[in-house]
Design an enzyme around this catalytic site. Structure first.
Site, PDB file in Angstrom:
ATOM      1  N   ASN A   1       1.007  -1.040   0.005  1.00 56.60           N
ATOM      2  CA  ASN A   1      -0.046   0.051   0.198  1.00 56.60           C
ATOM      3  C   ASN A   1       0.730   1.166  -0.074  1.00 56.60           C
ATOM      4  OD1 ASN A   1      -1.868   2.277   0.493  1.00 56.60           O
ATOM      5  ND2 ASN A   1      -2.949   1.055   2.179  1.00 56.60           N
TER       6      ASN A   1
ATOM      7  N   CYS B   1      -2.030   5.192   0.860  1.00 48.80           N
ATOM      8  CA  CYS B   1      -3.025   5.477   1.776  1.00 48.80           C
ATOM      9  C   CYS B   1      -2.889   6.823   2.221  1.00 48.80           C
ATOM     10  CB  CYS B   1      -2.772   4.790   3.197  1.00 48.80           C
ATOM     11  SG  CYS B   1      -3.790   5.430   4.476  1.00 48.80           S
TER      12      CYS B   1
ATOM     13  N   LYS C   1      -0.606  -1.235  -4.726  1.00 45.99           N
ATOM     14  CA  LYS C   1      -1.768  -0.713  -4.651  1.00 45.99           C
ATOM     15  C   LYS C   1      -1.363   0.890  -4.901  1.00 45.99           C
ATOM     16  CE  LYS C   1      -6.339  -0.062  -2.370  1.00 45.99           C
ATOM     17  NZ  LYS C   1      -7.283  -0.558  -1.433  1.00 45.99           N
TER      18      LYS C   1
END
Lengths: 300, 257
Positions: free
Chosen positions: A127, A130, A165
């Site tokens: 990730n 975020c 991501k």
């Protein structure tokens, strides 16, 4: 005969529908309401090296066809996941993916390293997108250099499937996707939430404790579809599409745009059974259109 | 608890949508198929909002009454979503997820004061009936802005001794519930549901006098299942916890206010 199975890197999914990180807990929260074994995969809540309390309340505001959240990666840390949560979820008959986040490159790699002991984790989702943490998170995903450094470090620490991501809060998402691919990503998933803001005009204050947060839900879908289409032309690795999928039709839209699989997030809050309905819809759709494999779902 | 009731998603039919003045409605609902799961006092449900162009998420509503064949929801017109719920016609379908969260403790002895403010009175009669059945002496204390905001007064009076405070003095004691003399009596337990300032004031009184006290929070929620971590309350023992899962009812010992 329709074949819904999909391969992402070395990971086999029984169908292309996964749940999006941060919207599905560890799967067990939905177990009363959903037959989890029907899901293509579950991407569990973002996990960091150390426990995190996340941002102060209020963390969520509803907006037109969407919501803005500022949870801030609240989680109990990777050790807690390994010791307490993994034993409860490891026997779910679906692909388990752990979403990994961190402040530093070393944090990301250390989490991946720790997860290597868990046989049933099919993939990690790195990730770098975020929007709700002060350090790390999205800041790694907004430059090709930042993306490259995190992804290569995780690549060295993790030999199973690695998804990266991506954040949509960039000028050119294809650049970042190409950097992730070059650094060893087996797949990219997009999009994470869009940075947004909402103000309570009567109180003249922002709704969220953090002022800004991540916008998700149907409101973002057309932008997400466009980005998935652009990225799927820019990279060779499979693309996982997400962003405002509310039903099976929307899932097919992402697959037609070039995604190999999809993730459903915010829609689970409105209909916890949306994933199952989407899987059934995709099968029906393929039968109706005489398409046998997910890879053959393409725009005309 | 060693066992727990499975969460379900059930389609209901609106059998009655009774307006209670301009600001509230009582929705009486019947499951279209099967029976209702058992619901504890203080648990809540997540209601999908039909016919609402500007809302998106389900609305968490506490249970006002439930048996195997019926569910009552007392709804305040707080915004577009709850407004749409209050305007539902008889016969409308509603998709509801239930039962959710942890309700009020029923491990109570002696004298219990159940304090409700505005629409926060909704879960208290269920709790009162349960405690009465266990031999607890139950009193209700209902607070509201005006007499028009005192909801279900007759039902409360039929259940147990009921005290009222209105801010404008149009019914019962004039002033806030926290100034009502009944609070000064000796109580073993206080359960409270209402606006945040009221619950904080009641909690402060309970804390000062060493009375065991529970409050029901209504932090803004998305999933209702403990998955999204939006509705957290900062607790003394475990930091941020989900109100939808560990609450909505908390003992004030756990809260930082």
């Amino acid at each position: 005969m329709v074949d819904l199975s999909v391969k992402i890197g070395q990971m086999c999914l029984k169908n292309p529908v996964m749940t999006a990180s941060g919207t599905y807990g560890f799967g067990e929260e939905y177990a009363d309401l959903v037959d989890l074994s029907r899901l293509g995969g579950i991407v569990v809540k973002g996990t960091t090296l150390e426990p995190r309390q996340g941002n102060p309340y209020p963390r969520m505001v509803e907006t037109p066809s969407g919501m803005i959240n500022a949870v801030g990666l609240q989680n109990k840390g990777v050790d807690y996941l390994v010791e307490h949560i993994y034993p409860r979820i490891k026997d779910y008959d679906t692909a388990l993916v752990v979403n990994v986040s961190g402040r530093t490159v070393e944090d990301y790699a250390a989490v991946c390293e720790r997860l290597r002991t868990l046989d049933k984790i099919a993939a990690v989702e790195i990730n770098i997108s975020c929007p709700n943490v002060k350090q790390g998170g999205m800041s790694w995903g907004t430059t090709t250099a930042g993306c490259e450094s995190v992804v290569s470090a995780c690549r060295r620490a993790w030999d199973r499937t690695m998804i990266v991501k991506l954040t949509p809060n960039v000028t050119d998402i294809t650049e970042i996707a190409r950097a992730a691919e070059a650094a060893g990503a087996d797949s990219v998933s997009l999009v994470n939430t869009f940075l947004g803001m909402a103000i309570d005009v009567e109180r003249r204050r922002p709704y969220l404790s953090t002022i800004t947060g991540g916008l998700s839900g149907a409101a973002i879908r057309p932008i997400a579809v466009r980005m998935v289409w652009q990225v799927s032309q820019a990279v060779k690795v499979p693309v996982i599409g997400l962003g405002g999928i509310m039903n099976g039709r929307d899932a097919v839209e992402f697959l037609l745009a070039g995604a190999s699989a999809v993730q459903i997030g915010t829609a689970n809050f409105i209909d916890p059974q949306v994933t199952i309905k989407a899987i059934d819809y995709i099968r029906d759709y393929m039968e109706r259109h005489g398409i046998e494999r997910i890879a053959d779902l393409r725009m005309l | 608890m060693l066992w727990r009731i499975m969460k379900q998603i059930i389609d209901f039919e609106v059998t009655e949508c009774a307006q209670m003045g301009p600001n509230y409605a009582l929705l009486r609902l019947r499951p279209l198929r099967g029976e209702m799961p058992s619901i504890e006092p203080g648990q809540f449900v997540q209601v999908e909002v039909p016919n609402s162009k500007t809302t998106y998420l389900r609305r968490p509503i506490s249970v006002n009454y439930a048996d195997r064949h019926e569910l009552w929801l007392l709804v305040r017109r707080a915004g577009a979503g709850t407004n749409a719920l209050c305007n539902l016609p008889e016969g409308a379908r509603l998709n509801i997820m239930l039962p959710l969260g942890h309700g009020f403790s029923t491990d109570v002895r002696g004298r219990a004061l159940l304090v409700g403010g505005g629409v926060g009175v909704a879960p208290l009669r269920m709790l009162g009936r349960r405690l009465l059945a266990q031999g607890v002496e139950v009193h209700f204390l209902l607070g509201a802005r005006t007499s028009a905001d005192v909801l279900q007064l007759d039902l409360f009076r039929q259940t147990a001794e009921t005290h009222v405070a209105t801010e404008d003095g149009s019914w019962g004691h004039k002033g806030l519930v926290t100034a009502h003399p009944i609070l000064q009596e000796p109580w073993d337990h206080i359960a409270c549901c209402g606006p945040m300032p009221m619950m904080k004031a009641v909690a402060a009184i309970a804390r000062e006098r060493g009375i065991d006290c529970e409050v029901s929070l209504e932090n803004v929620m998305a999933c209702g299942l403990g998955a999204c971590l939006c509705c957290v309350e900062d607790t003394a023992d475990h930091g941020n916890v989900c109100v939808c899962q560990e609450g909505p009812v908390f003992n004030i010992k756990r809260l930082k206010w």
